[in-house]
Motif scaffolding. Sequence first.
Motif, short mmCIF file in Angstrom:
data_model
loop_
_atom_site.label_atom_id
_atom_site.label_comp_id
_atom_site.label_asym_id
_atom_site.label_seq_id
_atom_site.Cartn_x
_atom_site.Cartn_y
_atom_site.Cartn_z
N VAL A 268 0.88 40.85 37.76
CA VAL A 268 0.34 40.16 36.58
C VAL A 268 0.05 38.69 36.88
CG1 VAL A 268 0.96 39.33 34.27
CG2 VAL A 268 1.37 41.72 34.89
N LYS A 269 0.99 38.05 37.57
CA LYS A 269 0.80 36.63 37.89
C LYS A 269 -0.32 36.44 38.91
CE LYS A 269 5.39 34.80 36.83
NZ LYS A 269 6.49 33.94 37.29
N SER A 270 -0.45 37.36 39.84
CA SER A 270 -1.52 37.25 40.82
C SER A 270 -2.88 37.27 40.13
CB SER A 270 -1.42 38.40 41.84
OG SER A 270 -2.50 38.37 42.74
N HIS A 271 -3.08 38.21 39.22
CA HIS A 271 -4.36 38.28 38.48
C HIS A 271 -4.52 37.08 37.54
CE1 HIS A 271 -5.77 42.16 39.85
NE2 HIS A 271 -4.58 42.69 39.63
N HIS A 272 -3.45 36.65 36.92
CA HIS A 272 -3.53 35.55 35.96
C HIS A 272 -3.99 34.26 36.65
CE1 HIS A 272 -2.50 32.80 32.71
NE2 HIS A 272 -1.72 32.13 33.54
N TYR A 273 -3.38 33.94 37.78
CA TYR A 273 -3.72 32.67 38.44
C TYR A 273 -5.07 32.75 39.15
CZ TYR A 273 0.75 30.64 37.25
OH TYR A 273 1.81 30.12 36.55
N ARG A 274 -5.47 33.91 39.58
CA ARG A 274 -6.82 34.06 40.13
C ARG A 274 -7.86 33.88 39.02
NH1 ARG A 274 -5.35 39.12 44.13
NH2 ARG A 274 -4.77 37.85 45.94
N ALA A 275 -7.53 34.36 37.83
CA ALA A 275 -8.42 34.15 36.68
C ALA A 275 -8.55 32.66 36.36
CB ALA A 275 -7.89 34.91 35.47
N LEU A 276 -7.41 31.94 36.43
CA LEU A 276 -7.47 30.50 36.17
C LEU A 276 -8.32 29.79 37.23
CD1 LEU A 276 -3.80 29.58 35.14
CD2 LEU A 276 -5.78 29.99 33.67
N ALA A 277 -8.20 30.22 38.48
CA ALA A 277 -8.99 29.59 39.54
C ALA A 277 -10.49 29.76 39.26
CB ALA A 277 -8.64 30.21 40.89
N HIS A 278 -10.90 30.94 38.85
CA HIS A 278 -12.32 31.17 38.55
C HIS A 278 -12.74 30.42 37.28
CE1 HIS A 278 -13.46 34.04 41.65
NE2 HIS A 278 -12.29 34.64 41.49
N TYR A 279 -11.85 30.30 36.31
CA TYR A 279 -12.18 29.57 35.08
C TYR A 279 -12.42 28.09 35.40
CZ TYR A 279 -11.68 27.27 30.58
OH TYR A 279 -11.88 26.48 29.47
N PHE A 280 -11.56 27.48 36.20
CA PHE A 280 -11.74 26.06 36.55
C PHE A 280 -13.01 25.86 37.36
CE2 PHE A 280 -6.89 25.84 36.31
CZ PHE A 280 -6.91 25.37 35.01
#
Length: 606
Positions: A268-280
Amino acid sequence: MNSDLQVLMEELEGLNISVGVYQSTEEAFTIPLIPLGLKETKDVDFSVVLKDFILEHYNEDGYFYEDEIADLMDLRQACRTPSRDEAGVELLMSYFIQLGFVESRFFPPTRQMGIMFTWYDSFTGVPVSQQNLLLEKASILFNIGALYTQIGTRCHRQAQDGLESAVDAFQRAAGVLNYLKETFTHTPSYDMSPAMLSVLVKMMLAQAQECVFEKISLPGIRNEFFTLVKLSQEAAKVGEVYGQLHAAMSQAPVKEHLPYSWTTLASVKSHHYRALAHYFAATLLIDHQLKPGTDEDHQEKCLSQLYDHMPEGLTPLATLKNGQQRQQLGKSHLCKANTHHGQSLWEANLCKKLRDIKGLQEVLCATHRRTQLKYSQYGDDDLLDLIDAPDIVSKTEQEVEIIPPQFSKMLVTDFFQKLGPLSVFSACKRWTPPRSIHFITEEGDLGFTLRGNAPVQVHFLDPYCSAALAGAKEGDYIVSVQDVDCKWLTVSEVMKLLKSFGKDGVEMKVVSLLESTLSMHNKCATYSVGMQKTYSMICLAIDDDDKTDKTKKTSKKLFFLSWGTNKNRQKSASTMCLPSVGVERPQVKKKLPSPFSLLNTDSSLF
């Protein structure tokens, strides 16, 4: 009884693998961290076995060491419920170092001492028992690492100093667990197996990296090009380490023993922080147009370093100058962010334990809604027209690292230092019983010199002097002079003591080091092939004047050791008897070095 034990095991497993416990109570809108539960143990009674060994091996009455044995047992009892702070860590470390002293003094490598240590698996509650001090030391090390994880989890993550403390705690936890993996390679409990410890070290470092990201973003995320580039790569770094952790957790045989909620949370955290990277990355492309006067070269360099390679047909500078290309690439990042957000929410909802954590659900839903809102602001283009967004290159300004445990900085006093310097008086060496040497000095001349540094040895002995005729031998260790304990005295101090007694004569006691090849069981044995039996009569006297090959036999009476459950301070009798009168020695106030750094000092000639 078996049913009750099973219930207790399930309760222990549920507590120790719960993600919700030990979390800081000062914040709710944060993603939970994973703490390790402490290993549980049973009571251990050292008194009878240590008293017997002191009598058998050191030729001293164990009665004089009852307070020291009680101190050891009290310290172990306190280590079962340490406080969740630095004081608790110091308590566990002091006991671990004390175990090093105890092992050197009372646990010879050639025999079992008959003390049973029982520890329960931190994950499953399954008990493991061994007559081996290594299990005790390894379990204490595991608990030191686990305590660091609980300290890190409880840190206030809405403050800068709290996040710094959390990073430090998780790095130290990784250091202790890694030290355990490298030092104790054959532990029978699976929570301390090399494969499991490797995964736990990865988990601690991943959580430390997560706290680094939180520390960077704590002051607030400014909608500024270079800040967003930095945050995008930091988030990608956290997503990457959690992805590696999830891959390690999914490997057999670790997969069967790790809690499902832990493995799911890592994904869950792996997908969450990858999502944040793409959002930024999307935000820096969509919200920031290249304007006259801006640093084109710097922006071009940052954008080129954001990816391993640009999408086909695009270049960094051309994309920066072309608003349509920027928006199209930005929307592709938002699309990929939405995909990762959806995956993290889906996996979190599959796990009941994660589904019940309110704070986790709030964070995942809020970030997902933010990404959807951003995407909806720029219309619904055909997804087929979007560029395939490249992955973000992970990068961090603070690479977390393993911090090894600093045992050498702990000042711990050996409870049994009255036995003498550990470099000489240890379980792996044997001596003759103390021999009384009564001699007189001739015009201040002792007839021998001294060497060594606590305890001192007889050196250059005149074979015709009074001491030699009384039975002294070259190489003897002087343990007392006129009933004054000399084990910790230096050459000059012993020489001064010897010369202080006049013509009336000097009474000193010496011991001789025996050959290491002699079996300890020739003298006595507290355990024989694992049987809990001990000899009640031991021949402690050796006739030094008898030069024949005759040996003296003693009658043996076998009986089982009595394992009492009395309080630590209660006076308990040894199973062995002392045929000679014991001499009480003064307390020694010196601090001993750690057993990890004990070195023999060079001999000095007086």
